[in-house]
Structures are given as structure tokens and as C-alpha cells.
Scaffold this motif. Structure first.
Motif, PDB file in Angstrom:
ATOM      1  N   ASN A 151      -4.599   7.935  -0.169  1.00 12.49           N
ATOM      2  CA  ASN A 151      -4.681   6.642  -0.842  1.00 12.49           C
ATOM      3  C   ASN A 151      -4.710   5.497   0.158  1.00 12.49           C
ATOM      4  O   ASN A 151      -5.136   4.386  -0.176  1.00 12.49           O
ATOM      5  CB  ASN A 151      -3.496   6.472  -1.804  1.00 12.49           C
ATOM      6  N   TYR A 152      -4.259   5.758   1.399  1.00 11.93           N
ATOM      7  CA  TYR A 152      -4.352   4.740   2.446  1.00 11.93           C
ATOM      8  C   TYR A 152      -5.795   4.525   2.883  1.00 11.93           C
ATOM      9  O   TYR A 152      -6.118   3.484   3.460  1.00 11.93           O
ATOM     10  CB  TYR A 152      -3.519   5.151   3.668  1.00 11.93           C
ATOM     11  N   ILE A 153      -6.657   5.519   2.677  1.00 13.94           N
ATOM     12  CA  ILE A 153      -8.056   5.405   3.065  1.00 13.94           C
ATOM     13  C   ILE A 153      -8.797   4.681   1.949  1.00 13.94           C
ATOM     14  O   ILE A 153      -8.878   5.187   0.829  1.00 13.94           O
ATOM     15  CB  ILE A 153      -8.686   6.785   3.314  1.00 13.94           C
ATOM     16  N   LYS A 193       0.834  -1.199   0.000  1.00 11.30           N
ATOM     17  CA  LYS A 193       0.000   0.000   0.000  1.00 11.30           C
ATOM     18  C   LYS A 193       0.867   1.247   0.000  1.00 11.30           C
ATOM     19  O   LYS A 193       0.533   2.255  -0.651  1.00 11.30           O
ATOM     20  CB  LYS A 193      -0.909  -0.005   1.230  1.00 11.30           C
ATOM     21  N   THR A 194       1.993   1.220   0.728  1.00 12.55           N
ATOM     22  CA  THR A 194       2.887   2.370   0.756  1.00 12.55           C
ATOM     23  C   THR A 194       3.503   2.609  -0.624  1.00 12.55           C
ATOM     24  O   THR A 194       3.561   3.748  -1.109  1.00 12.55           O
ATOM     25  CB  THR A 194       4.005   2.161   1.792  1.00 12.55           C
ATOM     26  N   ILE A 195       3.942   1.536  -1.288  1.00 12.59           N
ATOM     27  CA  ILE A 195       4.530   1.680  -2.622  1.00 12.59           C
ATOM     28  C   ILE A 195       3.493   2.209  -3.611  1.00 12.59           C
ATOM     29  O   ILE A 195       3.773   3.111  -4.413  1.00 12.59           O
ATOM     30  CB  ILE A 195       5.097   0.328  -3.097  1.00 12.59           C
ATOM     31  N   VAL A 196       2.274   1.655  -3.559  1.00  5.70           N
ATOM     32  CA  VAL A 196       1.212   2.110  -4.463  1.00  5.70           C
ATOM     33  C   VAL A 196       0.846   3.565  -4.181  1.00  5.70           C
ATOM     34  O   VAL A 196       0.609   4.355  -5.105  1.00  5.70           O
ATOM     35  CB  VAL A 196      -0.031   1.201  -4.330  1.00  5.70           C
ATOM     36  N   SER A 197       0.814   3.941  -2.900  1.00  2.36           N
ATOM     37  CA  SER A 197       0.477   5.323  -2.540  1.00  2.36           C
ATOM     38  C   SER A 197       1.549   6.295  -3.026  1.00  2.36           C
ATOM     39  O   SER A 197       1.233   7.389  -3.511  1.00  2.36           O
ATOM     40  CB  SER A 197       0.299   5.444  -1.024  1.00  2.36           C
ATOM     41  N   ILE A 198       2.821   5.908  -2.888  1.00  5.57           N
ATOM     42  CA  ILE A 198       3.908   6.753  -3.409  1.00  5.57           C
ATOM     43  C   ILE A 198       3.776   6.902  -4.922  1.00  5.57           C
ATOM     44  O   ILE A 198       3.931   8.005  -5.474  1.00  5.57           O
ATOM     45  CB  ILE A 198       5.277   6.164  -3.031  1.00  5.57           C
ATOM     46  N   GLY A 199       3.481   5.797  -5.601  1.00  2.00           N
ATOM     47  CA  GLY A 199       3.287   5.867  -7.044  1.00  2.00           C
ATOM     48  C   GLY A 199       2.114   6.751  -7.430  1.00  2.00           C
ATOM     49  O   GLY A 199       2.203   7.550  -8.375  1.00  2.00           O
ATOM     50  N   THR A 200       1.010   6.634  -6.678  1.00  2.00           N
ATOM     51  CA  THR A 200      -0.166   7.461  -6.953  1.00  2.00           C
ATOM     52  C   THR A 200       0.142   8.937  -6.767  1.00  2.00           C
ATOM     53  O   THR A 200      -0.180   9.774  -7.624  1.00  2.00           O
ATOM     54  CB  THR A 200      -1.327   7.056  -6.021  1.00  2.00           C
ATOM     55  N   GLY A 201       0.787   9.291  -5.641  1.00  2.00           N
ATOM     56  CA  GLY A 201       1.134  10.684  -5.390  1.00  2.00           C
ATOM     57  C   GLY A 201       2.094  11.238  -6.424  1.00  2.00           C
ATOM     58  O   GLY A 201       1.961  12.388  -6.862  1.00  2.00           O
ATOM     59  N   THR A 202       3.062  10.416  -6.851  1.00  2.00           N
ATOM     60  CA  THR A 202       4.033  10.871  -7.851  1.00  2.00           C
ATOM     61  C   THR A 202       3.370  11.145  -9.199  1.00  2.00           C
ATOM     62  O   THR A 202       3.606  12.188  -9.832  1.00  2.00           O
ATOM     63  CB  THR A 202       5.139   9.819  -8.025  1.00  2.00           C
ATOM     64  N   VAL A 203       2.516  10.209  -9.638  1.00  2.00           N
ATOM     65  CA  VAL A 203       1.840  10.381 -10.933  1.00  2.00           C
ATOM     66  C   VAL A 203       0.909  11.596 -10.902  1.00  2.00           C
ATOM     67  O   VAL A 203       0.883  12.414 -11.837  1.00  2.00           O
ATOM     68  CB  VAL A 203       1.056   9.103 -11.301  1.00  2.00           C
ATOM     69  N   VAL A 229      -6.118   2.618 -12.388  1.00  2.00           N
ATOM     70  CA  VAL A 229      -4.995   1.728 -12.705  1.00  2.00           C
ATOM     71  C   VAL A 229      -4.332   1.223 -11.427  1.00  2.00           C
ATOM     72  O   VAL A 229      -4.081   0.019 -11.272  1.00  2.00           O
ATOM     73  CB  VAL A 229      -3.974   2.466 -13.595  1.00  2.00           C
ATOM     74  N   MET A 230      -4.063   2.132 -10.495  1.00  2.00           N
ATOM     75  CA  MET A 230      -3.391   1.731  -9.254  1.00  2.00           C
ATOM     76  C   MET A 230      -4.280   0.836  -8.399  1.00  2.00           C
ATOM     77  O   MET A 230      -3.816  -0.155  -7.821  1.00  2.00           O
ATOM     78  CB  MET A 230      -2.986   2.979  -8.459  1.00  2.00           C
ATOM     79  N   GLY A 231      -5.564   1.203  -8.292  1.00  2.00           N
ATOM     80  CA  GLY A 231      -6.449   0.468  -7.397  1.00  2.00           C
ATOM     81  C   GLY A 231      -7.001  -0.822  -7.968  1.00  2.00           C
ATOM     82  O   GLY A 231      -7.266  -1.766  -7.208  1.00  2.00           O
ATOM     83  N   PRO A 284      -4.268  -5.009  -6.902  1.00  2.00           N
ATOM     84  CA  PRO A 284      -4.738  -6.405  -6.851  1.00  2.00           C
ATOM     85  C   PRO A 284      -3.727  -7.409  -7.376  1.00  2.00           C
ATOM     86  O   PRO A 284      -3.743  -8.573  -6.974  1.00  2.00           O
ATOM     87  CB  PRO A 284      -5.994  -6.376  -7.735  1.00  2.00           C
ATOM     88  N   LYS A 285      -2.854  -6.975  -8.282  1.00  2.00           N
ATOM     89  CA  LYS A 285      -1.842  -7.893  -8.825  1.00  2.00           C
ATOM     90  C   LYS A 285      -0.926  -8.422  -7.729  1.00  2.00           C
ATOM     91  O   LYS A 285      -0.493  -9.578  -7.757  1.00  2.00           O
ATOM     92  CB  LYS A 285      -1.022  -7.174  -9.896  1.00  2.00           C
ATOM     93  N   PHE A 286      -0.644  -7.582  -6.724  1.00  2.00           N
ATOM     94  CA  PHE A 286       0.251  -7.991  -5.649  1.00  2.00           C
ATOM     95  C   PHE A 286      -0.497  -8.469  -4.409  1.00  2.00           C
ATOM     96  O   PHE A 286      -0.006  -9.316  -3.668  1.00  2.00           O
ATOM     97  CB  PHE A 286       1.165  -6.824  -5.257  1.00  2.00           C
ATOM     98  N   LEU A 287      -1.698  -7.924  -4.172  1.00  2.00           N
ATOM     99  CA  LEU A 287      -2.437  -8.286  -2.968  1.00  2.00           C
ATOM    100  C   LEU A 287      -3.453  -9.401  -3.187  1.00  2.00           C
ATOM    101  O   LEU A 287      -3.988  -9.931  -2.227  1.00  2.00           O
ATOM    102  CB  LEU A 287      -3.172  -7.054  -2.407  1.00  2.00           C
ATOM    103  N   GLY A 288      -3.761  -9.742  -4.441  1.00  2.00           N
ATOM    104  CA  GLY A 288      -4.781 -10.746  -4.689  1.00  2.00           C
ATOM    105  C   GLY A 288      -6.122 -10.274  -4.170  1.00  2.00           C
ATOM    106  O   GLY A 288      -6.600  -9.196  -4.519  1.00  2.00           O
ATOM    107  N   ARG A 289      -6.776 -11.071  -3.313  1.00  2.00           N
ATOM    108  CA  ARG A 289      -8.027 -10.667  -2.693  1.00  2.00           C
ATOM    109  C   ARG A 289      -7.799  -9.634  -1.600  1.00  2.00           C
ATOM    110  O   ARG A 289      -8.736  -9.230  -0.918  1.00  2.00           O
ATOM    111  CB  ARG A 289      -8.737 -11.865  -2.070  1.00  2.00           C
ATOM    112  N   GLY A 290      -6.531  -9.235  -1.433  1.00  2.00           N
ATOM    113  CA  GLY A 290      -6.247  -8.312  -0.341  1.00  2.00           C
ATOM    114  C   GLY A 290      -6.264  -9.061   0.969  1.00  2.00           C
ATOM    115  O   GLY A 290      -5.794 -10.174   1.073  1.00  2.00           O
ATOM    116  N   LEU A 291      -6.849  -8.471   1.990  1.00  2.00           N
ATOM    117  CA  LEU A 291      -6.873  -9.087   3.307  1.00  2.00           C
ATOM    118  C   LEU A 291      -8.243  -9.641   3.655  1.00  2.00           C
ATOM    119  O   LEU A 291      -8.537  -9.899   4.803  1.00  2.00           O
ATOM    120  CB  LEU A 291      -6.423  -8.065   4.358  1.00  2.00           C
TER     121      LEU A 291
END
Length: 359
Positions: free
Chosen positions: A233-235, A199-209, A273-275, A280-287
Motif C-alpha cells: 500500500n506504500y507503493i 500512509k502508515t495508518i492507512v496501510s495498517i488499516g488496509t492490511g487489517t481489513v 475506500v482507503m485510497g 484524501p480526507k487527511f492528506l488533501g492534495r497529498g504532496l
């Protein structure tokens, strides 16, 4: 006089204990929130320490380097965001005048093309550009108030990182499982760690884009909106929408409806794209939490712990879910929190997929 059944008495006692615990957490939130933030920062940073240890980097050196990066990055962001907020406050009168001019043009076009009469002054009163500032200020201020204990949080993270490898063993021993047979504990620790890292990596990517897109469009204070996009993006579910509102409103005021539309499209495409693709590619069903539970947990933890509670709503809810699953009497509640009713074999397989995310 009819006596209550033992089950009813037990339920009443459990509910009373829950109310007392929640009241205690609410009263001690000034202490609990920095501690929780320290835990999740340490969990997010631990894979870096673990990766460095593979290359024979001493733990004390890798911890110092990680903390140094966090401090430098934090102060840089604080300075940039602070300057953007100060400039925004100074430009609010100008934005109000620009908004008034834009709305006069819109109402004139509506009246000439569709014979729709709209009071432009009324629209200006509702679409005040100060709304964007108030939203950004409230979110960043409430988050920044926690960072007043910045030194305490950093020191706590340092000590946690030094003892991170021994924590799983201590947890097993504390729960009377010295032979390490309870897989539920390991599942929880790995799942939450993977969730926070990804989630941190995805959030950094989202903020950067988002920041690059707004810079390309020429929007003022693009760094402020990029930081908001990163944090919110954490919410789950609604965080990205909240982050987009002030930026789109400012784009409408500053650059016109065309650029405002492009700003909205940039947010929609990035978050879609991110969400829906990357995460999902890395988290699958998530938690394994249903959408309704995620939304309700967002409201509950936000009420209990403020903005930080909203950011950490999913990991905190997972703690509750894993605790409920570990007890036969409360497992039915954990089932209600799950995203869907699927066979146990599929759950175990998808859980294994989540746990295989590289550190």
C-alpha cells in the motif's frame, strides 16, 4: 571553433554530477537503503514520542517503549509470514491439481455453451499457482534482505528519535539560515512526516481489513496476503493491484471462481475506500505530485534502491521536488513535477491544510 555557452557548460556539469551521485548511491545501496529506512521509521515514530511528551513521559522511556513495540511486532509478523510461506510451498502440488480441475471445468463450460475450444493444459501452464508464491517471495525476500541489518536499523532509529527535536534547527543552521526564515525546510519536514504517519495508518488499516476479509472467506495463508497488502500500500497506484493478484489467484485455485470474485471485490472496495476517501480526507492534495511523476518515480527508485526504494518513492521524490523549488534556476523542474497548475494562493492554503494534520 565555436565555444559553448556558460549555460550549456553548467547544464553538462550538473548532469555529470547527477550521474556520478546516482552511480555512487547505486554502488552503496547496501548502506544507503538501511539508513533511509531508519530515517523514515524515525519520522513515522516521532509523533508518538511527541504525544507522550505532552503527558510528561520521559523521552528515554517513550523511545524504549516504541522500539520495543516495533521489535515485538516485527518478530511476530516475521514468524507468521515465514510459517505461511513454508506451508504454501508444501501445498503447491495440491494447488496445481486443484487448478487443473477448475480449468477443465471452465474449458468444458466454454465449449458447451459458446463452442469455444481452449486447451486446458495450456491454461494450466500459464496460470501456475507457483506464480503467486514467486511474487510474494520476491517482494518479501527483497524487503527481508534489508532487515538482515535489523540491529543497525533499530540503533540508528533510537539515536534519531533522541535527537529528533534538534534536527530542524540543525538543518536551518547548516543551510545558513540561523534566523529560521526559510519556510521551505519546515514545509518539507512537516509534509513528509505527515505523509508517512498517515500512509502508515492507512496501510495498517488496509492490511487489517484485507486480512479479516480473507479469513472470513476461508482463504489459506490470509496473514501472508494481509502483510503484502500492508507493505504494498506504500507503493502508489499499482501496489494494491500487485498485492491482490496472488490472493485472487490462490482463491480461484483453492475455493473456486465465486470466492475468487469475492476476494477481488474485497480488494477493490477496501483500496477504493482507503485510497479515495480516507487518505484524501487527511492528506488533501497529498504532496502535490502528478500521477505520471508518481509512477515514474516508482520505477526509478525501485531500480536505484530496490523494493525499499519503491515503498519510499513518494517521500524521496518529494525531497527532490522541495530541493528544486528552493533554487530559482531549478524551480521550473519542480513545477513540471507538480500535480497541476494552480494559483499560488490555493497552493499555500492546501499546504497549510496538510501541515495542520495532528501529530
Amino acid at each position: 571553433m565555436e565555444t559553448k555557452s556558460p549555460t550549456a557548460i553548467k547544464a553538462i556539469l550538473v548532469l555529470a554530477c547527477v550521474v556520478v551521485i546516482l552511480a555512487g548511491i547505486k554502488a552503496a545501496s547496501t548502506i544507503v537503503v538501511p539508513f533511509l529506512l531508519s530515517i523514515f521509521i524515525a519520522m513515522a515514530c516521532h509523533p508518538i514520542i511527541h504525544w507522550a511528551s505532552r503527558y510528561k513521559v520521559p523521552r528515554w522511556l517513550s523511545v524504549i517503549l516504541v522500539i520495543l513495540l516495533i521489535v515485538i511486532f516485527g518478530f511476530m509478523l516475521a514468524g507468521l509470514v515465514g510459517n505461511s510461506m513454508a506451508e504454501f510451498r508444501e501445498n503447491i502440488p495440491q494447488y496445481k491439481q486443484q487448478l487443473s480441475d477448475e480449468l477443465v471445468w471452465v474449458t468444458t463450460r466454454l465449449e458447451s455453451l459458446f463452442s469455444i475450444e481452449v486447451n486446458s493444459d495450456l491454461l494450466v501452464s500459464y496460470l501456475d499457482p507457483g506464480i503467486a508464491m514467486s511474487m510474494a517471495t520476491n517482494i518479501l525476500t527483497s524487503f527481508g534482505s534489508v532487515l538482515t541489518n535489523f540491529l543497525l536499523i533499530i540503533l540508528t532509529v533510537v539515536f534519531m528519535l533522541f535527537e529528533a527535536d534538534s534536527v530542524p534547527k540543525k538543518v536551518h543552521i547548516a543551510l545558513d539560515d540561523p534566523s529560521m526564515k526559510i519556510q521551505q525546510i519546515d514545509k518539507f519536514l512537516v509534509s513528509v512526516k505527515n505523509y508517512l504517519v498517515i500512509k502508515t495508518i492507512v496501510s495498517i488499516g488496509t492490511g487489517t481489513v484485507i486480512g479479516l476479509w480473507l479469513y472470513f472467506l476461508g482463504l489459506d495463508h490470509f496473514m501472508l496476503w494481509a502483510v503484502l497488502a500492508f507493505l504494498l500500500n506504500y507503493i502508489p497506484n499499482i501496489g494494491s493491484i500487485i498485492a491482490a493478484v496472488p490472493a485472487v489467484l490462490l482463491a480461484f485455485v483453492q475455493l473456486g471462481p465465486g470466492i475468487a470474485g469475492l476476494t477481488a471485490i474485497g480488494y477493490v472496495v477496501t483500496n477504493t475506500v482507503m485510497g479515495n476517501v480516507v487518505e484524501p480526507k487527511f492528506l488533501g492534495r497529498g504532496l502535490g505530485l502528478s500521477t505520471l511523476v508518481v509512477f515514474l518515480s516508482l520505477i526509478f527508485w525501485g531500480w536505484l534502491l530496490g523494493t525499499v526504494g519503491m515503498l519510499l518513492s513518494v517521500p524521496l521524490t518529494m525531497i527532490v521536488k522541495i530541493a528544486l523549488e528552493s533554487n530559482e534556476d531549478s524551480r521550473w523542474i519542480a513545477v513540471l513535477l507538480d500535480s497541476e497548475d494552480i494559483p499560488e494562493e490555493q497552493q499555500e492554503q492546501e499546504s497549510a491544510d496538510v501541515n495542520q494534520v495532528p501529530e
